[in-house]
Enzyme design. Structure first.
Site, PDB file in Angstrom:
ATOM      1  N   GLY A 138       0.800  -1.228   0.000  1.00  0.00           N
ATOM      2  CA  GLY A 138       0.000   0.000   0.000  1.00  0.00           C
ATOM      3  C   GLY A 138       0.824   1.265   0.000  1.00  0.00           C
ATOM      4  N   LEU A 187      -4.516  -5.302  -4.570  1.00  0.00           N
ATOM      5  CA  LEU A 187      -3.408  -4.353  -4.528  1.00  0.00           C
ATOM      6  C   LEU A 187      -2.115  -4.980  -4.008  1.00  0.00           C
ATOM      7  CD1 LEU A 187      -2.638  -1.344  -4.924  1.00  0.00           C
ATOM      8  CD2 LEU A 187      -3.156  -1.030  -2.498  1.00  0.00           C
ATOM      9  N   ASP A 188      -1.053  -4.916  -4.813  1.00  0.00           N
ATOM     10  CA  ASP A 188       0.284  -5.379  -4.419  1.00  0.00           C
ATOM     11  C   ASP A 188       0.326  -6.873  -4.080  1.00  0.00           C
ATOM     12  OD1 ASP A 188       1.050  -2.751  -4.732  1.00  0.00           O
ATOM     13  OD2 ASP A 188       0.860  -2.272  -2.610  1.00  0.00           O
ATOM     14  N   GLU A 189      -0.652  -7.610  -4.588  1.00  0.00           N
ATOM     15  CA  GLU A 189      -0.720  -9.040  -4.265  1.00  0.00           C
ATOM     16  C   GLU A 189      -0.457  -9.919  -5.485  1.00  0.00           C
ATOM     17  OE1 GLU A 189      -0.910 -10.329  -1.392  1.00  0.00           O
ATOM     18  OE2 GLU A 189      -2.062  -9.073  -0.032  1.00  0.00           O
TER      19      GLU A 189
END
Lengths: 291, 291, 291, 291
Positions: free
Chosen positions: C209, C235-237
């Site tokens: 994040g 997100l960011d995964e």
């Protein structure tokens, strides 16, 4: 070219010479008397019972410009005269003037120009000089004067060197060889009168001289490297400022070694230029202290 | 010495020689006919239109011991005779016998013994030989025979070498010089008849020969390194298997360089021994392919 | 934009699916029949006795363009129909079209453009899109179209996303978010129809994040990092392609972490883009195989 | 246990507190008056115009033992009373007593014992305590007392902790958890009364808690790491002293991640213990200054 990132009212003080008890106290007392607050201090003694002493101090002085003359005089009296040490004081809000010499390769050159524009390096770039014209357009896009000074292949470089010296005279505090593929003469180094930093595309002292990537490939090394050093009359033998390496394997062709190495070169050179310009590097014979 | 960690029913196949179209297919077809499932395959060609070919395959064969004779014969017929390539097949559940030669320093030696005991290295250690007795007690604590074969200072080492050869004969698949501070003669290398791996305490080809840390300190390098290589008659010139470096600074004394370097030495040597024993390393002239 | 560096008559073949004995042989036999010489081959099986199979082969085919249709048909028959595996064949002399989305920061963007110009990346850049205009002049200096599509602060981005999709449609094979500071919706990802690579300025899964450098400073970590990954709705995964770190200390301010991190970001992103465009990356659920 | 390597007549002085002009000068003046020669000095200010001040000085004093009482009194008067700063002075020739808690894994434990024996760590090891007996023989081979204090699986550890506290009381200056797989209670930390350093087998704050390698494998990270930190009541949330990482790939199984990670763990922990024992680490809230 505002250099808004340069720290206001900060100065660096470098002191070195023969070690003796009481230097730190004497220097710190001078600084305290001028209202300087020490922000960081690094000190190194070669030998606990004697030998050489090195110190770099960064200080904040509320009105540095006004304080400078008295501080300078006081340091000269105490550090220079009384203690017999060498010292230098730099106002860190004044960028160093760094002239860059390049040839055809753009990677080290553009990285320096881009970092300068971005505010990462406390420098201005008064000019770029090259023995080729490949990088001219890029340099001018950055708003920086470009001079083309060709060097006769295998011929006498005396004239070319003289022209370069003329352009640099009084316009530069540091010369950076950003993969400038010409060997500079001892008389050039003397006449130019400012430090010269070179990036060599090997992990020195391995592969001194020409063709380091080709020789690295032939030797079958598993890491290739770069070295930033001060230029002296002895090729690739000057004091090393910074080095780094990257892992390679049998899979990589010579062209790939060159490409992978270029990434290391530009980073090592950028770090060396930054550290020089922040006055973090002290020459100690053929070695360096980097604080 | 159970080697429970060694993969059951796994073999490695190394193939190398002159490149030509169809090698991968031919080899894979042989393997498929014997029920081998390829677990990993690495292949390298020096030149897309010819040159040398290198391949390492790891395969799982349901009953490897039973399959071995037929597989071997088939490979010899196709890979050796038809394709004219060099090849070798290893049952990866059989540990290599690795004899270690050491002097006074314990760091590389103990690291290998400890990794062996821990099951990290697919090796057995039939003996440790040293020209000193400093490490004897440690070695025997690991349940490994220790032999002390002193070498006359500055004198003739022929007799000592002959004794070592006698101890090693038929008892070892690899000799590791774990900071063995003696230069071995060409005739020793010939008579011992198995590969010899050495760890040199510098980033070769920098600082070949004696005293590399001292010379690194004097030259003022910013990284120190280690190199594991096969020993040849030319000192520190053999094919490099692995190298690594660690960052140092002006602050570190020679003693500290030695200490910091020791950490790199033992790791580089352990990786080289592991890779050799997993048959990942192929000599290519004076270089190596490491798959 | 000659891409003279791209290998002529070279193709990559990626095969993956359920593992079984004989895949390597079957694929290699098809290639051999079409005169393909395998230049490099990497193969990975998740489990020696079953599980997923992954293979990347680079081959040289004397007249690749002419051979392509028959080779494709043959691969579909054997690899697709018979073996039931997924596969893709890419002519490596054709650059991928890579559209770049950026915001105000120039470091990742310029590094990609410069590497493309230099011939380091096998890509063309059809356009750069930004929600700001800071980088417009730089982009156009590289001769690349620039489009400014602002996004309403805190507002609805549906319209902006639709405009971006319209520009990208049929013009791009890959979208790279070069520090594009906007979260893209799931429907955007679906409509754009090509992979999207993002660079996140932390060592994921640490500091997912916003504000990773600030949080890294607050937590007092001793290394900061960057992560290039495929973008998914989470997100960011998404699957990680590449990561790297750099050492930091208490001395460095947040601004310095940002500067140091930028160097890591641009390198990690450049490697991820290179590897994707050389078809070295295979998605395996939420992870990647990088050959 | 001669500790011949420990520097004779050397002391370290750590000073920290609220920054103000003149601290360096005041401290250095005190030292100079007692004949101390400053060998190295590191200083850090959080903010040039205020904030926290940190300084570590190493000095050589000709007859340190004799000078100690007067120096201590003088420092208390000037640094403690006048300047209102915290300070501590350590005779660097006295090794710290470091008790080690371990479980079944031997890699971190043996590395510390071996480095201690080798003279690399300025420590003595009064005892090793474990909830298992696997490492007993190894520990005793080093001539160090071993205590087995089992902890009931899933049960109450109050009694076990009380026993450990009893053994440690007055016998230790530092407790090191060398992969001790038990969570220590807040009351234990309070009662033990000395700092406790733990090694966590992930790059914190990624993968806090149990099973970090398994989770790293599942997330598909490209680097795995270790973190040495002071233990606080919040699991894996204490001040970080040191971290490092190693590159991994899809090829590596969970068992290989564990093996590769173990190498990083033992190095990171050894560095953290060394730095703590040389008094290089200053806690600054939940972060550390490492000089």
């Amino acid at each position: 070219m505002a250099h808004n990132n340069l720290p206001k009212n900060h100065a660096s003080l470098v002191v070195h010479g023969e070690d003796r008890s009481g230097i730190v106290a004497a220097v710190a007392s001078v600084l305290a008397k001028h209202g300087a607050n020490i922000v960081s201090l690094d000190q190194h003694s070669e030998d606990p019972e004697g030998g050489a002493f090195f110190q770099r101090t960064v200080m904040h002085v509320p009105d540095l410009t006004a304080a400078m003359p008295a501080l300078t005089a006081h340091l000269e009296a105490v550090v220079g005269d009384e203690l017999g040490l060498e010292w230098r004081l730099r106002d860190l809000s004044t960028p160093l003037r760094v002239a860059i010499l390049a040839s055809k390769s753009d990677h080290c050159l553009l990285d320096l120009l881009w970092r300068q524009r971005r505010g990462e390096l406390p420098i201005s770039v008064p000019m770029v000089i090259s023995n080729h014209t490949d990088v001219a357009e890029d340099v001018r896009f950055f708003g920086i004067p470009f001079f083309h000074i060709p060097t006769p292949a295998g011929g006498d470089r005396t004239e070319a060197e003289a022209e370069i010296v003329k352009l640099l005279a009084d316009n530069t505090d540091l010369v950076v060889l950003a993969r400038y593929m010409q060997i500079l003469s001892g008389s050039f180094l003397k006449e130019v009168g400012v430090p010269v930093i070179n990036i060599h595309h090997s992990f020195l002292p391995a592969f001194i001289g020409a063709g380091p990537y080709k020789r690295a490939k032939e030797r079958g090394v598993k890491l290739i490297g770069s070295t930033a050093h001060y230029v002296t009359e002895d090729l690739d033998e000057g004091p090393i400022i910074e080095q780094d390496v990257v892992r390679v394997s049998h899979e990589e062709s010579l062209a790939e070694l060159v490409r992978r190495g270029a990434d290391v070169e530009r980073q090592v050179l950028a770090r060396a230029v930054l550290w020089h310009c922040e006055d973090r590097v002290i020459r100690n014979g053929n070695r360096t202290i980097v604080f």
